[in-house]
Design a protein around this motif. Structure first.
Motif, PDB file in Angstrom:
ATOM      1  N   ASP A 179      42.441  39.620  44.693  1.00 47.23           N
ATOM      2  CA  ASP A 179      43.802  39.339  45.187  1.00 47.23           C
ATOM      3  C   ASP A 179      43.459  37.981  45.642  1.00 47.23           C
ATOM      4  O   ASP A 179      42.622  37.321  46.073  1.00 47.23           O
TER       5      ASP A 179
ATOM      6  N   THR B 192      40.638  37.055  48.045  1.00 49.02           N
ATOM      7  CA  THR B 192      40.156  38.613  48.449  1.00 49.02           C
ATOM      8  C   THR B 192      38.893  38.959  47.232  1.00 49.02           C
ATOM      9  O   THR B 192      39.405  39.036  46.140  1.00 49.02           O
TER      10      THR B 192
ATOM     11  N   GLU C 203      35.358  44.740  51.222  1.00 47.84           N
ATOM     12  CA  GLU C 203      36.423  43.834  50.875  1.00 47.84           C
ATOM     13  C   GLU C 203      36.181  42.539  51.591  1.00 47.84           C
ATOM     14  O   GLU C 203      36.508  42.531  52.862  1.00 47.84           O
ATOM     15  N   TYR C 204      36.127  41.467  51.122  1.00 46.77           N
ATOM     16  CA  TYR C 204      35.614  40.167  51.809  1.00 46.77           C
ATOM     17  C   TYR C 204      36.887  39.214  51.460  1.00 46.77           C
ATOM     18  O   TYR C 204      37.671  39.039  50.354  1.00 46.77           O
ATOM     19  N   LYS C 205      37.360  38.401  52.574  1.00 43.88           N
ATOM     20  CA  LYS C 205      38.375  37.432  52.382  1.00 43.88           C
ATOM     21  C   LYS C 205      37.638  36.175  52.989  1.00 43.88           C
ATOM     22  O   LYS C 205      37.175  35.958  54.024  1.00 43.88           O
TER      23      LYS C 205
END
Length: 146
Positions: free
Chosen positions: A106, A118, A135-137
């Motif tokens: 994303d 993301t 999930e890393y942002k």
């Protein structure tokens, strides 16, 4: 992977890191820094009687090593934005070699010269098993700041 501006990322693109072998010293040092001396990580006799049959690396140690495998360029990464959907799926043992796979899932333009990228992050053992998924942002700077 984190060495380019926000607008150069594309959904679906992936990156794989180099490998890193987890050592007993890593586990001992992490226990000392974190204060987490749970015997599954630090007591081989205790660990022999668990489902794992040996000591395992702390999940947060594995996650931290994964972060260290990221290629980050100063000036492009504005800040770490967060972790979601974190799961420790398989144990990592002393002597296991892990690597990181990131896939862009994303992109959100913040409109202030930055955007949030993301990633689906997988930390993968030498066996091909996924040890950690999350999930890393990251808040990334744009090439041209507004």
């Amino acid at each position: 992977m984190l060495n380019k501006p926000f607008e150069h990322f594309q959904i679906g693109e992936s990156w794989i890191s180099r490998g890193r072998t987890v050592t007993e010293s890593d586990i001992v040092n992490f226990a000392g820094v974190s204060g987490d001396f749970f015997p599954l990580h630090t007591d081989s006799e205790y660990a022999k009687n668990t489902i794992f049959k040996q000591r395992i690396a702390h999940g947060l140690l594995v996650l931290s090593i994964g972060t260290g495998l990221l290629e980050m360029a100063p000036g492009t990464v504005a800040a770490f934005y967060g972790i979601e959907k974190l799961r420790f799926i398989k144990p990592v043992f002393i002597g296991d070699t892990i690597h990181l796979k990131l896939t862009v899932t994303d992109l959100k333009d913040k409109g202030n010269g930055t955007g949030v990228v993301t990633f689906q992050q997988e930390i993968i053992k030498q066996t091909g098993e996924i040890a950690v998924i999350a999930e890393y942002k990251f808040l990334m700077n744009k090439k041209e700041r507004e």
